[in-house]
Enzyme design. Structure first.
Site, PDB file in Angstrom:
ATOM      1  N   ASP A   1       0.830  -1.201   0.000  1.00  0.00           N
ATOM      2  CA  ASP A   1       0.000   0.000   0.000  1.00  0.00           C
ATOM      3  C   ASP A   1       0.876   1.268   0.000  1.00  0.00           C
ATOM      4  O   ASP A   1       1.919   1.300   0.674  1.00  0.00           O
ATOM      5  CB  ASP A   1      -0.873  -0.012   1.268  1.00  0.00           C
ATOM      6  CG  ASP A   1      -1.647   1.258   1.449  1.00  0.00           C
ATOM      7  OD1 ASP A   1      -2.644   1.449   0.758  1.00  0.00           O
ATOM      8  OD2 ASP A   1      -1.216   2.090   2.290  1.00  0.00           O
TER       9      ASP A   1
ATOM     10  N   GLU B   1       1.588  -0.431  -4.912  1.00  0.00           N
ATOM     11  CA  GLU B   1       0.590   0.562  -5.298  1.00  0.00           C
ATOM     12  C   GLU B   1       1.289   1.892  -5.561  1.00  0.00           C
ATOM     13  O   GLU B   1       1.758   2.554  -4.631  1.00  0.00           O
ATOM     14  CB  GLU B   1      -0.468   0.750  -4.208  1.00  0.00           C
ATOM     15  CG  GLU B   1      -1.556   1.720  -4.652  1.00  0.00           C
ATOM     16  CD  GLU B   1      -2.264   2.431  -3.512  1.00  0.00           C
ATOM     17  OE1 GLU B   1      -1.700   2.503  -2.408  1.00  0.00           O
ATOM     18  OE2 GLU B   1      -3.386   2.915  -3.729  1.00  0.00           O
TER      19      GLU B   1
HETATM   20  O1  LIG Z   1     -10.017   8.259   0.964  1.00  0.00           O
HETATM   21  C1  LIG Z   1      -9.361   7.918   1.929  1.00  0.00           C
HETATM   22  C2  LIG Z   1      -8.480   6.717   1.865  1.00  0.00           C
HETATM   23  C3  LIG Z   1      -7.951   6.427   0.660  1.00  0.00           C
HETATM   24  C4  LIG Z   1      -7.084   5.262   0.426  1.00  0.00           C
HETATM   25  C5  LIG Z   1      -6.848   4.285   1.387  1.00  0.00           C
HETATM   26  C6  LIG Z   1      -6.034   3.200   1.086  1.00  0.00           C
HETATM   27  C7  LIG Z   1      -5.419   3.103  -0.156  1.00  0.00           C
HETATM   28  O2  LIG Z   1      -4.609   2.037  -0.484  1.00  0.00           O
HETATM   29  C8  LIG Z   1      -5.635   4.132  -1.101  1.00  0.00           C
HETATM   30  O3  LIG Z   1      -5.006   4.011  -2.321  1.00  0.00           O
HETATM   31  C9  LIG Z   1      -6.453   5.193  -0.809  1.00  0.00           C
HETATM   32  N1  LIG Z   1      -9.366   8.618   3.098  1.00  0.00           N
HETATM   33  C10 LIG Z   1     -10.198   9.813   3.223  1.00  0.00           C
HETATM   34  C11 LIG Z   1     -10.327  10.208   4.702  1.00  0.00           C
HETATM   35  C12 LIG Z   1      -9.016  10.418   5.352  1.00  0.00           C
HETATM   36  C13 LIG Z   1      -8.337   9.362   5.949  1.00  0.00           C
HETATM   37  C14 LIG Z   1      -7.172   9.534   6.653  1.00  0.00           C
HETATM   38  C15 LIG Z   1      -6.650  10.821   6.718  1.00  0.00           C
HETATM   39  O4  LIG Z   1      -5.493  11.040   7.424  1.00  0.00           O
HETATM   40  C16 LIG Z   1      -7.310  11.933   6.119  1.00  0.00           C
HETATM   41  C17 LIG Z   1      -8.498  11.722   5.412  1.00  0.00           C
HETATM   42  C18 LIG Z   1      -9.627  10.972   2.404  1.00  0.00           C
HETATM   43  O5  LIG Z   1     -10.330  11.929   2.139  1.00  0.00           O
HETATM   44  N2  LIG Z   1      -8.307  10.899   2.037  1.00  0.00           N
HETATM   45  C19 LIG Z   1      -7.680  11.934   1.222  1.00  0.00           C
HETATM   46  C20 LIG Z   1      -7.715  11.493  -0.259  1.00  0.00           C
HETATM   47  C21 LIG Z   1      -7.154  10.076  -0.395  1.00  0.00           C
HETATM   48  O6  LIG Z   1      -5.758  10.101   0.066  1.00  0.00           O
HETATM   49  C22 LIG Z   1      -5.187   8.896   0.498  1.00  0.00           C
HETATM   50  C23 LIG Z   1      -4.267   8.223  -0.294  1.00  0.00           C
HETATM   51  C24 LIG Z   1      -3.799   8.680  -1.592  1.00  0.00           C
HETATM   52  C25 LIG Z   1      -4.641   9.284  -2.534  1.00  0.00           C
HETATM   53  C26 LIG Z   1      -4.137   9.694  -3.769  1.00  0.00           C
HETATM   54  C27 LIG Z   1      -2.799   9.544  -4.049  1.00  0.00           C
HETATM   55  O7  LIG Z   1      -2.264   9.946  -5.256  1.00  0.00           O
HETATM   56  C28 LIG Z   1      -1.967   8.931  -3.126  1.00  0.00           C
HETATM   57  O8  LIG Z   1      -0.661   8.764  -3.459  1.00  0.00           O
HETATM   58  C29 LIG Z   1      -2.451   8.504  -1.895  1.00  0.00           C
HETATM   59  O9  LIG Z   1      -3.687   7.034   0.117  1.00  0.00           O
HETATM   60  C30 LIG Z   1      -3.997   6.511   1.344  1.00  0.00           C
HETATM   61  C31 LIG Z   1      -3.359   5.321   1.703  1.00  0.00           C
HETATM   62  C32 LIG Z   1      -3.655   4.770   2.956  1.00  0.00           C
HETATM   63  O10 LIG Z   1      -3.041   3.628   3.339  1.00  0.00           O
HETATM   64  C33 LIG Z   1      -4.546   5.387   3.829  1.00  0.00           C
HETATM   65  C34 LIG Z   1      -5.182   6.581   3.445  1.00  0.00           C
HETATM   66  O11 LIG Z   1      -6.035   7.197   4.288  1.00  0.00           O
HETATM   67  C35 LIG Z   1      -4.898   7.145   2.192  1.00  0.00           C
HETATM   68  C36 LIG Z   1      -5.534   8.395   1.759  1.00  0.00           C
HETATM   69  O12 LIG Z   1      -6.365   8.984   2.533  1.00  0.00           O
END
Ligand SMILES: O=C(/C=C/c1ccc(O)c(O)c1)N[C@@H](Cc1ccc(O)cc1)C(=O)NCCCOc1c(-c2ccc(O)c(O)c2)oc2cc(O)cc(O)c2c1=O
Ligand SMILES: [Ca+2]
Length: 501
Positions: A204, A240
């Protein structure tokens, strides 16, 4: 690190997103093994944050992404405990189905978590950087040691490779993956599940880890368990890396020591089967210089949608998901038919908010999938498990892909909304999307015989017969009359040498 380590020529995996371990064990025995599936990507098995206080973000309670906020590497999670995980791995391996672990090792939980206990009751205190269940303390995190450099401690500019790797991704506490102690804890976690019998890992947020750290960690792992794998087998690592171009961090930087998720693939296939791109243009998809950001066949883990972008974050709304069932089935059938990358089928649950967690009872315990007489999963319009992997047009394409093996694409025929081709002399597929019909005599490449159209029937290998009456007669020259109405679900036809009368 690129070999999926599947049993007997199996060539596709399914992501059983949020499924409990005991449900996966039974699915391996009852469905995935008998239908030729190569493996299952499971949700993170490690201890994670429990987000159950509505004040965290007004109405967000028990969101699915709490599982991507590690608290420790104990195998105690929303999906089950250590004993249940071990039982699942053993039963799936015995059914010929591998387990791939979703490894969240770039970070721990969000800095806002403050004080609490995780899904395995391990205490943590984010303001003092203490994760007692590992243990991790402040020397193990980038931000308190000045490695980030931004005011907020968060990634502020994706154009700056140091920020992307050394700062807190959306506030998630970033580990110093270059530190021997941290690497040791991650390798111990990987070796714990490798010794239990897993075949590999999804890494991840690998984009947020330095490539050399990834390689060093992978190199430190044990060989796979010889109870299930040949001597000296190495885990599959698929990383990823969300790369759609335009950033200094690229997928190519990770492909020397593992596979990489191909985030361009799903967009192209969605455009084609969503009617925004000619199907005929898929003829050279992914091969040679057509490969995306130089991810070639063995470098790529391919998929159409995933748990994150099916919720709209990554796909810009143009991504096909189970919500567009007829076109989505075609997109997945094409992915399984096409010889580029190792394919991952998404298996989802219905959600009404982006953050909604899996189907649950009043105590937030996940409700296990249950099945209708026709094999589909029980669900209502807005709640329940979707089980795309059980849709006939997807399930039967998994075995079609196994039968196609390494045969090349031949006899390609296509126009804007129709295509057909064979994989050597072993398998043939025809697609008519968006209402386009096919009534053509086409070269199938197959030996003469009567084949079951596996898009609409199932095969009884003992009786050597199709459960329905839909068959395709291939004559001695390899030609057959191919007819598809293109209406609704009658948009797909596929046959292979393993299912003939
Ligand atoms: O929408 C989400 C969660 C998304 C998510 C979770 C797991 C993944 O493997 C992933 O690819 C995305 N999370 C929501 C809520 C959130 C969660 C935690 C936090 O600290 C803040 C907010 C959200 O709105 N997140 C912001 C947009 C998504 O930004 C995240 C990305 C991400 C998005 C786009 C990119 O280009 C990139 O390089 C990384 O990776 C994660 C990895 C994680 O291990 C845990 C995370 O919270 C996230 C993650 O927030
Ligand atoms: Ca990092």
């Amino acid at each position: 690190y690129k070999n999926p380590n599947t049993a007997g020529g199996r060539s596709a995996m399914v992501h059983l997103f949020e499924w409990p371990w005991r449900s996966i064990a039974r699915e391996c025995e009852d469905f995935l093994g008998p239908n030729g599936f190569g493996g299952v990507q499971v949700s993170p098995p490690n201890e994670h944050r429990i987000i159950d206080r509505p004040d965290w973000d007004n109405n967000v309670v028990r969101p699915w992404y709490e599982s991507y906020q590690p608290i420790s590497y104990k195998l105690e999670s929303r999906r089950g405990n250590r004993a249940e995980f071990i039982d699942m791995v053993q039963r799936c391996n015995n059914a010929g189905v591998r387990i791939y672990v979703d490894a969240v090792v770039n970070h721990m939980c969000g800095e806002d978590a403050m004080t609490g206990v995780g899904s395995g009751s391990s205490p943590y205190e984010t303001q003092t950087f203490n994760f007692y269940g590992v243990p991790y303390t402040s020397p193990n995190f980038n931000v308190p040691n000045g490695n980030c450099g931004t005011g907020s401690g968060k990634i502020e500019n994706y154009g700056d490779v140091n920020q992307v790797r050394n700062c807190n991704l959306v506030g998630l506490m970033d580990l110093i993956t270059g530190d021997d102690y941290v690497r040791g804890k991650i390798v111990d976690y990987f070796n714990d599940v490798i010794d239990i019998g897993v075949a590999g890992f999804r890494v991840d947020a690998a984009k947020h880890m330095w490539p050399e750290d990834c390689q060093a960690i992978f190199d430190g792992t044990n060989n796979l368990n010889t109870a299930y794998f040949p001597e000296n087998s190495r885990a599959l690592f698929y990383q990823e890396v969300i790369d759609k171009g335009g950033e200094p961090v690229t997928a190519g930087q990770y492909k020397d020591f593992g596979r990489v998720t191909d985030f361009i693939y799903g967009g192209t296939v969605s455009a084609a089967f969503g009617g925004r791109m000619s199907l005929n243009d898929l003829q050279n998809f992914g091969s040679g210089n057509g490969a995306h950001h130089n991810l070639y066949d063995n470098d790529a883990l391919v998929f159409v949608d995933n748990h994150d972008n099916q919720r709209g974050h990554g796909g810009g709304g143009s991504l096909l998901t189970f919500n567009q069932a007829d076109d989505y089935k075609l997109a997945i059938a094409f992915m399984l038919s096409w010889p580029h990358g190792f394919p991952r089928i998404m298996s989802s649950y219905k959600f009404d908010q982006d953050w909604t967690g899996p189907p649950a009872d009043n105590d937030w315990n996940t409700v296990e999938p249950t099945f209708n007489a026709d094999g589909s999963c029980v669900s209502t319009d807005s709640y329940g498990w979707v089980c795309e992997h059980r849709w006939r047009g997807i399930k039967n394409m998994v075995e079609w892909r196994n039968q196609a093996g390494t045969e090349p694409v031949e006899n390609f025929w296509g126009d804007y909304s129709r295509l057909a081709f064979s994989r050597g002399n072993r398998a043939f597929i025809a697609i008519g999307r968006g209402g386009s019909s096919i009534n053509e005599r086409l070269q199938t490449g197959l030996p003469s015989g009567e084949y079951c159209n596996m898009a609409v029937v199932d095969y009884d290998s003992s009786a050597k017969s199709c459960t329905g009456h839909s068959t395709v007669i291939v004559d001695s020259s390899g030609y057959a009359d191919i007819s598809i109405s293109g209406n609704g679900a009658d948009n797909l036809l596929f046959i292979h040498v393993g299912a003939s009368k």
